[in-house]
Design a protein around this motif. Structure first.
Motif, short mmCIF file in Angstrom:
data_model
loop_
_atom_site.label_atom_id
_atom_site.label_comp_id
_atom_site.label_asym_id
_atom_site.label_seq_id
_atom_site.Cartn_x
_atom_site.Cartn_y
_atom_site.Cartn_z
N ARG A 111 0.76 -1.26 -0.16
CA ARG A 111 0.18 0.19 -0.15
C ARG A 111 0.98 1.03 -0.03
N LEU A 112 1.88 1.40 0.81
CA LEU A 112 2.72 2.62 0.76
C LEU A 112 3.59 2.57 -0.56
N CYS A 113 3.99 1.40 -1.12
CA CYS A 113 4.63 1.57 -2.52
C CYS A 113 3.57 2.13 -3.69
N GLY A 114 2.29 2.25 -3.33
CA GLY A 114 1.51 2.90 -4.13
C GLY A 114 1.49 4.38 -4.04
N ALA A 115 2.13 4.76 -2.79
CA ALA A 115 1.89 6.19 -2.48
C ALA A 115 3.36 6.82 -2.67
N PHE A 116 4.47 5.80 -2.43
CA PHE A 116 5.65 6.51 -2.39
C PHE A 116 6.50 5.45 -3.30
N ASP A 117 7.41 5.97 -4.13
CA ASP A 117 7.90 5.17 -5.17
C ASP A 117 8.84 4.02 -4.34
N PRO A 118 8.90 2.91 -4.86
CA PRO A 118 9.66 1.79 -4.14
C PRO A 118 11.00 2.03 -4.50
N VAL A 119 12.14 1.78 -3.82
CA VAL A 119 13.34 1.52 -3.91
C VAL A 119 13.66 0.29 -4.78
N ASP A 120 14.39 0.57 -6.02
CA ASP A 120 14.58 -0.60 -6.87
C ASP A 120 15.45 -1.65 -6.21
N GLY A 121 14.99 -2.97 -6.27
CA GLY A 121 15.87 -4.01 -5.86
C GLY A 121 15.38 -4.53 -4.56
N ILE A 122 14.74 -3.58 -3.77
CA ILE A 122 14.64 -3.97 -2.33
C ILE A 122 13.25 -3.83 -1.57
N GLU A 123 12.49 -3.07 -2.63
CA GLU A 123 11.14 -2.84 -2.15
C GLU A 123 10.14 -3.15 -3.25
N GLY A 124 8.79 -3.15 -3.16
CA GLY A 124 7.91 -3.47 -4.14
C GLY A 124 7.89 -5.07 -3.89
N ASP A 125 7.90 -5.50 -5.13
CA ASP A 125 7.93 -7.33 -5.21
C ASP A 125 9.25 -7.69 -4.57
N ASP A 126 10.24 -6.86 -4.62
CA ASP A 126 11.42 -7.55 -3.87
C ASP A 126 11.48 -7.35 -2.49
N TYR A 127 10.72 -6.82 -1.78
CA TYR A 127 10.59 -6.90 -0.27
C TYR A 127 10.64 -8.06 0.40
N VAL A 128 11.49 -7.97 1.28
CA VAL A 128 11.77 -9.20 2.18
C VAL A 128 11.93 -8.65 3.50
N PRO A 129 10.81 -8.74 4.34
CA PRO A 129 10.84 -8.38 5.78
C PRO A 129 11.97 -8.99 6.44
N HIS A 130 12.75 -8.18 7.33
CA HIS A 130 13.81 -8.75 7.93
C HIS A 130 14.68 -7.80 8.85
N VAL A 131 15.48 -8.32 9.74
CA VAL A 131 16.36 -7.73 10.84
C VAL A 131 17.70 -7.87 10.65
N THR A 132 18.47 -7.17 9.79
CA THR A 132 19.79 -7.25 9.51
C THR A 132 20.70 -7.61 10.72
N LEU A 133 21.66 -8.54 10.59
CA LEU A 133 22.43 -9.19 11.74
C LEU A 133 23.91 -8.62 11.20
N ALA A 134 24.18 -9.01 10.19
CA ALA A 134 25.79 -8.58 9.68
C ALA A 134 25.79 -8.78 8.16
N ARG A 135 27.07 -8.47 7.66
CA ARG A 135 27.11 -8.42 6.20
C ARG A 135 28.61 -8.54 5.87
N GLY A 136 28.68 -9.38 4.69
CA GLY A 136 30.28 -9.21 4.37
C GLY A 136 31.01 -10.50 4.85
N GLY A 137 30.31 -11.85 5.26
CA GLY A 137 30.87 -12.79 5.83
C GLY A 137 31.25 -13.86 4.60
N ASP A 138 32.34 -14.77 4.86
CA ASP A 138 32.66 -15.76 3.94
C ASP A 138 31.36 -16.88 3.97
N ARG A 139 31.39 -17.92 3.33
CA ARG A 139 30.49 -18.82 3.03
C ARG A 139 30.30 -19.68 4.23
N ASP A 140 31.31 -19.99 4.78
CA ASP A 140 31.42 -20.91 5.91
C ASP A 140 30.67 -20.31 7.20
#
Length: 178
Positions: A111-140
């Motif tokens: 509904r909010l994406c209908g009023a405010f443009d979605p950010v490409d790649g992370i909102e609209g159909d690409d939206y995944v509700p989450h709480v980020t913990l960390a980034r940039g780790g190796d596969r293991d």
């Protein structure tokens, strides 16, 4: 850019704190935990034909949100476990996060994406509700974290926070009353 966030309860913060020792091999560990409902650019707000000023933009955002959120009931949410974005749309990856389940949050986001443009790649159909913990780790490191057991946490959000990243603080709170 403002973000409209779902407040995180202490039980979710405790999960993130308990996982902290397992995140040491990641490049960046998130200390502030957020659940973004929608990002809103200052330029997307009507500010009486003048160049947007942060104070006027915040007032305009609150006025825009009032009818959009009218009748929106409090939102039921649930932390379902740990997941990862291998190749995130923005910034380095992988990104590990607490996965959030909430059909009501997804509907509100659309509904909010209908009023405010979605950010490409992370909102609209690409939206995944989450709480980020960390980034940039190796596969293991990612695999070890994905194997961790997390107790599910359920909560109901009866308000949303307007977060101002410039000052790194909540600039306003908007109630959800249904």
């Amino acid at each position: 850019m403002f973000s409209l966030n779902v407040p995180i309860p202490p039980a979710v913060e405790r999960i993130a704190d308990d996982l902290q020792p397992r995140l040491v091999s990641f490049d960046r560990v998130r200390e502030r935990h957020t659940l973004v409902c929608k990002r809103i650019g200052v330029d997307d707000l009507p500010v009486a034909g003048r160049a947007p000023h942060k104070d006027r933009a915040l007032a305009a955002l609150r006025e825009e949100l009032r009818p959009l959120l009218a009748g929106t009931a409090p939102i039921d949410l649930r932390i379902a476990g740990i997941d990862a974005f291998e190749r995130p749309a923005q910034g380095p990856g992988p990104v590990v996060y607490l996965a959030v389940e909430s059909d009501a949050l997804r509907r509100l986001h659309r509904r909010l994406c209908g009023a405010f443009d979605p950010v490409d790649g992370i909102e609209g159909d690409d939206y995944v509700p989450h709480v980020t913990l960390a980034r940039g780790g190796d596969r293991d490191a990612v695999e070890r974290l994905l194997a961790a057991d997390v107790e599910p946490v359920s909560w109901t959000a009866s308000e949303l926070d307007v977060y101002d990243p410039e000052f790194r603080e909540v600039a306003a709170t908007v109630p959800l009353r249904g």
